[in-house]
Design a protein around this motif. Sequence first.
Motif, PDB file in Angstrom:
ATOM      1  N   ALA A  86      64.159  34.362  51.266  1.00 39.95           N
ATOM      2  CA  ALA A  86      64.352  32.916  51.147  1.00 39.95           C
ATOM      3  C   ALA A  86      65.426  32.613  50.100  1.00 39.95           C
ATOM      4  O   ALA A  86      65.285  32.963  48.931  1.00 39.95           O
ATOM      5  CB  ALA A  86      63.041  32.245  50.757  1.00 39.95           C
ATOM      6  N   GLY A  87      66.519  32.008  50.556  1.00 42.22           N
ATOM      7  CA  GLY A  87      67.593  31.651  49.641  1.00 42.22           C
ATOM      8  C   GLY A  87      68.498  32.794  49.248  1.00 42.22           C
ATOM      9  O   GLY A  87      69.373  32.631  48.397  1.00 42.22           O
ATOM     10  N   LYS A  88      68.307  33.972  49.861  1.00 42.49           N
ATOM     11  CA  LYS A  88      69.119  35.152  49.503  1.00 42.49           C
ATOM     12  C   LYS A  88      70.083  35.523  50.635  1.00 42.49           C
ATOM     13  O   LYS A  88      69.979  35.032  51.761  1.00 42.49           O
ATOM     14  CB  LYS A  88      68.196  36.343  49.211  1.00 42.49           C
ATOM     15  N   GLU A  89      70.999  36.418  50.344  1.00 41.28           N
ATOM     16  CA  GLU A  89      71.954  36.888  51.338  1.00 41.28           C
ATOM     17  C   GLU A  89      71.237  37.613  52.470  1.00 41.28           C
ATOM     18  O   GLU A  89      70.308  38.404  52.242  1.00 41.28           O
ATOM     19  CB  GLU A  89      72.945  37.853  50.663  1.00 41.28           C
ATOM     20  N   VAL A 117      54.911  32.201  59.192  1.00 41.17           N
ATOM     21  CA  VAL A 117      54.072  31.888  58.033  1.00 41.17           C
ATOM     22  C   VAL A 117      54.520  32.790  56.894  1.00 41.17           C
ATOM     23  O   VAL A 117      54.476  34.016  57.016  1.00 41.17           O
ATOM     24  CB  VAL A 117      52.580  32.123  58.354  1.00 41.17           C
ATOM     25  N   SER A 118      54.935  32.208  55.779  1.00 43.54           N
ATOM     26  CA  SER A 118      55.648  32.986  54.766  1.00 43.54           C
ATOM     27  C   SER A 118      55.371  32.489  53.357  1.00 43.54           C
ATOM     28  O   SER A 118      55.103  31.308  53.137  1.00 43.54           O
ATOM     29  CB  SER A 118      57.157  32.897  55.054  1.00 43.54           C
ATOM     30  N   ILE A 119      55.460  33.413  52.387  1.00 37.32           N
ATOM     31  CA  ILE A 119      55.465  33.062  50.964  1.00 37.32           C
ATOM     32  C   ILE A 119      56.692  33.686  50.299  1.00 37.32           C
ATOM     33  O   ILE A 119      56.672  34.053  49.139  1.00 37.32           O
ATOM     34  CB  ILE A 119      54.169  33.507  50.244  1.00 37.32           C
ATOM     35  N   GLY A 178      56.751  40.263  44.317  1.00 37.96           N
ATOM     36  CA  GLY A 178      57.461  41.474  44.699  1.00 37.96           C
ATOM     37  C   GLY A 178      57.323  41.749  46.185  1.00 37.96           C
ATOM     38  O   GLY A 178      57.376  40.832  47.017  1.00 37.96           O
ATOM     39  N   GLU A 179      57.084  43.015  46.537  1.00 37.92           N
ATOM     40  CA  GLU A 179      56.996  43.401  47.952  1.00 37.92           C
ATOM     41  C   GLU A 179      55.810  42.779  48.669  1.00 37.92           C
ATOM     42  O   GLU A 179      55.713  42.818  49.892  1.00 37.92           O
ATOM     43  CB  GLU A 179      56.937  44.926  48.097  1.00 37.92           C
ATOM     44  N   LEU A 180      54.903  42.159  47.922  1.00 33.43           N
ATOM     45  CA  LEU A 180      53.747  41.523  48.560  1.00 33.43           C
ATOM     46  C   LEU A 180      54.135  40.354  49.455  1.00 33.43           C
ATOM     47  O   LEU A 180      53.372  39.990  50.358  1.00 33.43           O
ATOM     48  CB  LEU A 180      52.754  41.024  47.499  1.00 33.43           C
ATOM     49  N   THR A 181      55.312  39.750  49.241  1.00 31.21           N
ATOM     50  CA  THR A 181      55.719  38.699  50.170  1.00 31.21           C
ATOM     51  C   THR A 181      55.955  39.292  51.560  1.00 31.21           C
ATOM     52  O   THR A 181      55.730  38.629  52.573  1.00 31.21           O
ATOM     53  CB  THR A 181      56.986  37.964  49.678  1.00 31.21           C
ATOM     54  N   GLY A 182      56.379  40.548  51.593  1.00 33.28           N
ATOM     55  CA  GLY A 182      56.519  41.250  52.870  1.00 33.28           C
ATOM     56  C   GLY A 182      55.172  41.649  53.432  1.00 33.28           C
ATOM     57  O   GLY A 182      54.929  41.552  54.636  1.00 33.28           O
ATOM     58  N   VAL A 183      54.276  42.096  52.565  1.00 29.17           N
ATOM     59  CA  VAL A 183      52.916  42.443  52.980  1.00 29.17           C
ATOM     60  C   VAL A 183      52.244  41.227  53.621  1.00 29.17           C
ATOM     61  O   VAL A 183      51.596  41.327  54.674  1.00 29.17           O
ATOM     62  CB  VAL A 183      52.096  42.944  51.775  1.00 29.17           C
ATOM     63  N   TYR A 184      52.415  40.077  52.995  1.00 25.02           N
ATOM     64  CA  TYR A 184      51.847  38.823  53.507  1.00 25.02           C
ATOM     65  C   TYR A 184      52.456  38.484  54.866  1.00 25.02           C
ATOM     66  O   TYR A 184      51.733  38.113  55.802  1.00 25.02           O
ATOM     67  CB  TYR A 184      52.129  37.709  52.498  1.00 25.02           C
ATOM     68  N   TRP A 185      53.769  38.612  54.981  1.00 17.15           N
ATOM     69  CA  TRP A 185      54.445  38.262  56.238  1.00 17.15           C
ATOM     70  C   TRP A 185      53.940  39.121  57.389  1.00 17.15           C
ATOM     71  O   TRP A 185      53.696  38.628  58.498  1.00 17.15           O
ATOM     72  CB  TRP A 185      55.952  38.437  56.066  1.00 17.15           C
ATOM     73  N   LEU A 197      42.779  40.199  49.393  1.00 21.09           N
ATOM     74  CA  LEU A 197      43.749  40.275  48.305  1.00 21.09           C
ATOM     75  C   LEU A 197      44.391  38.921  48.019  1.00 21.09           C
ATOM     76  O   LEU A 197      44.399  38.451  46.862  1.00 21.09           O
ATOM     77  CB  LEU A 197      44.839  41.290  48.657  1.00 21.09           C
ATOM     78  N   PHE A 198      44.929  38.286  49.050  1.00 25.57           N
ATOM     79  CA  PHE A 198      45.628  37.025  48.831  1.00 25.57           C
ATOM     80  C   PHE A 198      44.643  35.885  48.538  1.00 25.57           C
ATOM     81  O   PHE A 198      45.024  34.893  47.900  1.00 25.57           O
ATOM     82  CB  PHE A 198      46.531  36.706  50.016  1.00 25.57           C
ATOM     83  N   GLY A 199      43.390  36.058  48.968  1.00 24.27           N
ATOM     84  CA  GLY A 199      42.363  35.091  48.571  1.00 24.27           C
ATOM     85  C   GLY A 199      42.142  35.120  47.063  1.00 24.27           C
ATOM     86  O   GLY A 199      41.983  34.074  46.419  1.00 24.27           O
ATOM     87  N   ILE A 200      42.132  36.319  46.508  1.00 22.96           N
ATOM     88  CA  ILE A 200      41.982  36.471  45.045  1.00 22.96           C
ATOM     89  C   ILE A 200      43.168  35.842  44.331  1.00 22.96           C
ATOM     90  O   ILE A 200      43.014  35.058  43.384  1.00 22.96           O
ATOM     91  CB  ILE A 200      41.872  37.960  44.673  1.00 22.96           C
ATOM     92  N   PHE A 201      44.373  36.163  44.788  1.00 14.93           N
ATOM     93  CA  PHE A 201      45.567  35.691  44.087  1.00 14.93           C
ATOM     94  C   PHE A 201      45.759  34.181  44.231  1.00 14.93           C
ATOM     95  O   PHE A 201      46.260  33.524  43.314  1.00 14.93           O
ATOM     96  CB  PHE A 201      46.799  36.430  44.590  1.00 14.93           C
ATOM     97  N   GLU A 202      45.355  33.631  45.360  1.00 17.70           N
ATOM     98  CA  GLU A 202      45.451  32.178  45.534  1.00 17.70           C
ATOM     99  C   GLU A 202      44.604  31.462  44.483  1.00 17.70           C
ATOM    100  O   GLU A 202      45.016  30.452  43.913  1.00 17.70           O
ATOM    101  CB  GLU A 202      44.989  31.792  46.937  1.00 17.70           C
ATOM    102  N   LYS A 203      43.433  32.020  44.205  1.00 19.49           N
ATOM    103  CA  LYS A 203      42.552  31.426  43.193  1.00 19.49           C
ATOM    104  C   LYS A 203      43.054  31.704  41.780  1.00 19.49           C
ATOM    105  O   LYS A 203      42.861  30.906  40.863  1.00 19.49           O
ATOM    106  CB  LYS A 203      41.131  31.958  43.366  1.00 19.49           C
TER     107      LYS A 203
END
Length: 371
Positions: free
Chosen positions: A29-32, A43-45, A53-60, A174-180
């Motif tokens: 997002a916003g990069k080359e 659906v993306s973060i 870090g690489e978790l945005t890819g894990v989420y995707w 995992l992302f449930g924990i981090f969202e909180k």
Amino acid sequence: MSVTIFTMTHKKFPTPGDPVYVPLQVGRAGKEYLGYIGDDTGVSISEKNCYYGELTGVYWVWKNIRTTDYVGICHYRRYFCTEEGRILTKWEYEEILSDHDIITSKLLKLNFSYYEGYAGDYNIHDLNVVGEVIREAYPAYYETFEKLVHSKGTYFGNMMVCKKEIYDAYCEWLFGIFEKAEGKIDASGYDDYHKRVYGFISEFLLYVWTKVQGLKVYECKVGMTDEKRETAEIKDRLAEYFAKKDIAGAKEYMLACLKKRPDVLMEASDITGELKMSMQVIAVCELEKQAYGSSTIDRIQDFGQLMAHFQKLNDLIQAWKERETEMSPSEVEFYLKNENITDIALEASARLFYPAAEAAQIVSELFSAYL
């Protein structure tokens, strides 16, 4: 069985050539645009990459991939491999997963608890927040979290391969924990390295999750296709200082590097252990010079020879404690005497693996027996 391994990257890289590996540009997002699939579609973060870090890819992958039976995560220069160092093929993934639930990195065995290590490198408040979220929202995991966070092990790299439904269940947790946790953690003032709070903590949480789930885990060797540029540059500079017998300069340079990039000593960056051993060289030579007027660096200046010298000493210390050394007593005596091993060097090696009192006892035993 269909298997897809997404290779997380933020830069162009030479791909392995095996179609099982699919490059995924993280934080796009916003990069080359690099010419790879990006984590900023569907659906993306992706915009949270500086914290995740690489978790945005894990989420995707979790939210957008529905076309493969098994899914995995690796990195553009870090892959699961055989013990000989060859990157795994699709057939090898299929063979392993026919008898295991998940492939992870081999468990890192630390010289300290995960909690102590995190407190030393990061803001311990953030790990405490995650623990509290688990206690309140996922109580079935809390006892294991508490036990393991005070133990000496963790997975690393957020690398895994498993059935997509297992992957999805892990991501939901995992992302449930981090969202909180996000509402209680403010990393906006951290430097670029320390901002990656969720990426760091998630490596450990995979260990917790697999334990509670009771999964049959295949801990696989992780190989690097190339050493990190930063790591290689630091080693080259240290070699220059050692060649000049400039221990003070090496120390000043290394401390400056650690202030800027404390991650360089972590196993995932210092894959050969030579940066950590260089710190051992610096500390030992500094103390030897103060105590005896000369030090190991006066005899050995070549970087490779220094690493081999201290590695042999470290191996001897560990083997002596376990009484498993392949060296005969006469060979141990010859090595300690002819290499002019000091009590300072012996104790420094022993303290890498044992508490101070135990380390002192090992040194005493060796001196009594051979010196």
